[in-house]
Scaffold this active site. Structure first.
Site, PDB file in Angstrom:
ATOM      1  N   GLY A   8     -24.172  24.005 -11.387  1.00 52.46           N
ATOM      2  CA  GLY A   8     -24.904  24.200 -10.129  1.00 52.46           C
ATOM      3  C   GLY A   8     -24.830  25.652  -9.691  1.00 52.46           C
ATOM      4  N   VAL A  55     -25.909  17.823 -16.284  1.00 50.98           N
ATOM      5  CA  VAL A  55     -24.502  17.392 -16.385  1.00 50.98           C
ATOM      6  C   VAL A  55     -24.361  15.930 -16.821  1.00 50.98           C
ATOM      7  CG1 VAL A  55     -23.520  19.090 -14.787  1.00 50.98           C
ATOM      8  CG2 VAL A  55     -24.376  16.915 -13.890  1.00 50.98           C
ATOM      9  N   ASN A  77     -19.576  21.949  -9.650  1.00 47.51           N
ATOM     10  CA  ASN A  77     -20.228  22.111  -8.348  1.00 47.51           C
ATOM     11  C   ASN A  77     -21.620  21.467  -8.286  1.00 47.51           C
ATOM     12  OD1 ASN A  77     -21.026  23.743  -5.793  1.00 47.51           O
ATOM     13  ND2 ASN A  77     -22.433  24.523  -7.346  1.00 47.51           N
ATOM     14  N   TYR A 142     -23.747   8.972  -1.845  1.00 39.21           N
ATOM     15  CA  TYR A 142     -23.212  10.341  -1.921  1.00 39.21           C
ATOM     16  C   TYR A 142     -21.722  10.340  -1.566  1.00 39.21           C
ATOM     17  CZ  TYR A 142     -22.771  15.354  -0.850  1.00 39.21           C
ATOM     18  OH  TYR A 142     -22.373  16.675  -0.819  1.00 39.21           O
ATOM     19  N   ALA A 144     -19.597   7.895  -1.755  1.00 38.02           N
ATOM     20  CA  ALA A 144     -18.820   7.223  -2.806  1.00 38.02           C
ATOM     21  C   ALA A 144     -18.620   8.150  -3.999  1.00 38.02           C
ATOM     22  CB  ALA A 144     -19.538   5.948  -3.246  1.00 38.02           C
ATOM     23  N   LYS A 146     -18.548  11.382  -3.975  1.00 41.91           N
ATOM     24  CA  LYS A 146     -17.655  12.491  -3.611  1.00 41.91           C
ATOM     25  C   LYS A 146     -16.217  12.011  -3.414  1.00 41.91           C
ATOM     26  CE  LYS A 146     -20.609  15.863  -3.738  1.00 41.91           C
ATOM     27  NZ  LYS A 146     -20.423  17.005  -4.646  1.00 41.91           N
ATOM     28  N   ILE A 175     -22.527  23.170   5.104  1.00 40.41           N
ATOM     29  CA  ILE A 175     -22.729  24.541   4.626  1.00 40.41           C
ATOM     30  C   ILE A 175     -24.233  24.802   4.545  1.00 40.41           C
ATOM     31  CG2 ILE A 175     -22.187  26.191   2.770  1.00 40.41           C
ATOM     32  CD1 ILE A 175     -19.636  24.927   3.966  1.00 40.41           C
TER      33      ILE A 175
HETATM   34  P1  NAP Z   1     -28.008  23.075  -3.785  1.00 39.83           P
HETATM   35  O1  NAP Z   1     -28.308  24.428  -3.274  1.00 39.83           O
HETATM   36  O2  NAP Z   1     -29.017  22.004  -3.677  1.00 39.83           O
HETATM   37  O3  NAP Z   1     -27.583  23.219  -5.337  1.00 39.83           O
HETATM   38  C1  NAP Z   1     -27.351  22.111  -6.141  1.00 39.83           C
HETATM   39  C2  NAP Z   1     -27.072  22.613  -7.552  1.00 39.83           C
HETATM   40  O4  NAP Z   1     -26.797  21.488  -8.398  1.00 39.83           O
HETATM   41  C3  NAP Z   1     -28.245  23.357  -8.164  1.00 39.83           C
HETATM   42  O5  NAP Z   1     -27.763  24.500  -8.843  1.00 39.83           O
HETATM   43  C4  NAP Z   1     -28.814  22.366  -9.183  1.00 39.83           C
HETATM   44  O6  NAP Z   1     -29.357  22.975 -10.338  1.00 39.83           O
HETATM   45  C5  NAP Z   1     -27.549  21.640  -9.602  1.00 39.83           C
HETATM   46  N1  NAP Z   1     -27.861  20.332 -10.153  1.00 39.83           N
HETATM   47  C6  NAP Z   1     -28.470  19.275  -9.528  1.00 39.83           C
HETATM   48  N2  NAP Z   1     -28.617  18.267 -10.391  1.00 39.83           N
HETATM   49  C7  NAP Z   1     -28.099  18.672 -11.575  1.00 39.83           C
HETATM   50  C8  NAP Z   1     -27.950  18.084 -12.854  1.00 39.83           C
HETATM   51  N3  NAP Z   1     -28.369  16.838 -13.104  1.00 39.83           N
HETATM   52  N4  NAP Z   1     -27.358  18.807 -13.847  1.00 39.83           N
HETATM   53  C9  NAP Z   1     -26.931  20.056 -13.625  1.00 39.83           C
HETATM   54  N5  NAP Z   1     -27.035  20.680 -12.439  1.00 39.83           N
HETATM   55  C10 NAP Z   1     -27.623  19.993 -11.439  1.00 39.83           C
HETATM   56  O7  NAP Z   1     -26.700  22.477  -3.128  1.00 39.83           O
HETATM   57  P2  NAP Z   1     -25.400  23.171  -2.516  1.00 39.83           P
HETATM   58  O8  NAP Z   1     -25.441  23.007  -1.060  1.00 39.83           O
HETATM   59  O9  NAP Z   1     -25.208  24.520  -3.093  1.00 39.83           O
HETATM   60  O10 NAP Z   1     -24.282  22.163  -3.057  1.00 39.83           O
HETATM   61  C11 NAP Z   1     -23.393  22.473  -4.119  1.00 39.83           C
HETATM   62  C12 NAP Z   1     -22.307  21.414  -4.160  1.00 39.83           C
HETATM   63  O11 NAP Z   1     -21.604  21.386  -2.912  1.00 39.83           O
HETATM   64  C13 NAP Z   1     -22.864  19.992  -4.357  1.00 39.83           C
HETATM   65  O12 NAP Z   1     -22.007  19.272  -5.211  1.00 39.83           O
HETATM   66  C14 NAP Z   1     -22.826  19.412  -2.958  1.00 39.83           C
HETATM   67  O13 NAP Z   1     -22.719  18.021  -2.965  1.00 39.83           O
HETATM   68  C15 NAP Z   1     -21.585  20.083  -2.395  1.00 39.83           C
HETATM   69  N6  NAP Z   1     -21.557  20.113  -0.930  1.00 39.83           N
HETATM   70  C16 NAP Z   1     -22.523  20.764  -0.234  1.00 39.83           C
HETATM   71  C17 NAP Z   1     -22.480  20.768   1.172  1.00 39.83           C
HETATM   72  C18 NAP Z   1     -23.495  21.476   2.014  1.00 39.83           C
HETATM   73  O14 NAP Z   1     -23.448  21.288   3.249  1.00 39.83           O
HETATM   74  N7  NAP Z   1     -24.394  22.260   1.453  1.00 39.83           N
HETATM   75  C19 NAP Z   1     -21.432  20.097   1.817  1.00 39.83           C
HETATM   76  C20 NAP Z   1     -20.474  19.442   1.073  1.00 39.83           C
HETATM   77  C21 NAP Z   1     -20.545  19.473  -0.318  1.00 39.83           C
HETATM   78  P3  NAP Z   1     -30.926  23.348 -10.487  1.00 39.83           P
HETATM   79  O15 NAP Z   1     -31.396  23.912  -9.176  1.00 39.83           O
HETATM   80  O16 NAP Z   1     -30.914  24.348 -11.597  1.00 39.83           O
HETATM   81  O17 NAP Z   1     -31.631  22.078 -10.864  1.00 39.83           O
END
Ligand code: NAP
Length: 234
Positions: A8, A55, A77, A142, A144, A146, A175
């Site tokens: 990610g 992944v 991530n 989601y 579950a 996490k 975030i």
């Molecule tokens: P984001 O900007 O939507 O980025 C998600 C990333 O995951 C992208 O790089 C995407 O790759 C990659 N991805 C999605 N499906 C995939 C797959 N099947 N195989 C490989 N890569 C995949 O989200 P973010 O906010 O940065 O979140 C990053 C992590 O933090 C996530 O695990 C999320 O659950 C966690 N998180 C986020 C928040 C928040 O508030 N933002 C809060 C708690 C936890 P592509 O774009 O190249 O497809």
């Protein structure tokens, strides 16, 4: 030079993690799924390399891991989310969320661990979520997935500590990234009221926690969940 793989890496938090790790002196492999151009641009900026795989696709991860060779750090991530009632989300979507968020992290760890165990050194950091700690209505699948990452972190930490490997988890709160772009201004104002520090999290806050847990300053820390949420879940 130490080598890190960030899944990610093409997303909001992932980009900040990649930038921070590059600053820390790592050669960073920026893993993407669909955002190839973004990953390549970032790789050119920080002197890393973009690698593409889903992944969920174990064979593709194995191939990427073999091409990369020995890794010092894996940051799991990659993640997806969906907001809807549990009973309204299709079985297919539900299973995709579990697969990407939980099984995907397990797939990546499985591919890089044999070499880490052989070298008796390595570090894995899983990116969970505050909802994995306390559960969120309308984000049941989601939450579950996490929560599963938290269990995975603790169990894997116990199993691999004798091999000199540390496994930890960062649990972000709200975030500001693309993942949250679906919220209206009104939603955002309501959410902000629930954050004791009174500001939304930024990707760099998560990146700093990852940087710490990956560093020697955390050499005696394993199996832990570091919450980065402005006090939203304590
Ligand atoms: P984001 O900007 O939507 O980025 C998600 C990333 O995951 C992208 O790089 C995407 O790759 C990659 N991805 C999605 N499906 C995939 C797959 N099947 N195989 C490989 N890569 C995949 O989200 P973010 O906010 O940065 O979140 C990053 C992590 O933090 C996530 O695990 C999320 O659950 C966690 N998180 C986020 C928040 C928040 O508030 N933002 C809060 C708690 C936890 P592509 O774009 O190249 O497809």
């Amino acid at each position: 030079m130490k080598k890190a793989l960030v899944t990610g890496g093409s997303g909001g938090i992932g980009e900040a993690v990649c930038r921070k790790l590059a600053e820390d002196g790592y050669f960073v492999y920026i893993a993407y799924s669909s955002s190839e151009e973004k990953a390549r641009k970032l790789a050119a900026e920080i002197g890393g390399e973009a690698v593409g795989f889903d992944v969920v696709d174990s064979a593709a991860i194995k191939k990427a891991a073999a091409d990369i060779g020995a890794l010092d750090l894996l940051v799991n991530n990659a993640g997806i989310s969906e907001i809807d009632l549990f009973t309204s989300i299709s079985e297919e979507k539900s299973s995709r969320i579990m697969s990407v968020n939980l099984i995907g992290a397990m797939n990546c760890a499985r591919c890089v661990l044999p070499d880490m165990i052989h070298r008796k050194s390595g570090c894995i950091i899983n990116i969970s979520s505050m909802w994995g700690q306390c559960g969120a209505s309308c984000e049941v699948d989601y939450s579950a997935s996490k929560a599963g990452l938290i269990g995975f972190t603790k169990a894997l930490a116990k199993e691999t500590a004798p091999s000199g490997i540390r496994v930890n988890c960062v649990s972000p709160g709200f975030i500001m990234t693309e993942m949250n772009s679906r919220f209206s201004q009104e939603d955002l104002e309501l959410i902000l009221e629930d954050i004791p520090l009174g500001i939304f999290g930024e990707p760099r806050h998560v990146a700093d926690a990852v940087s710490f847990l990956a560093s020697d300053r955390a050499e005696y820390i394993t199996g832990q969940i570091l919450a980065v949420n402005g006090g939203m879940v304590i």
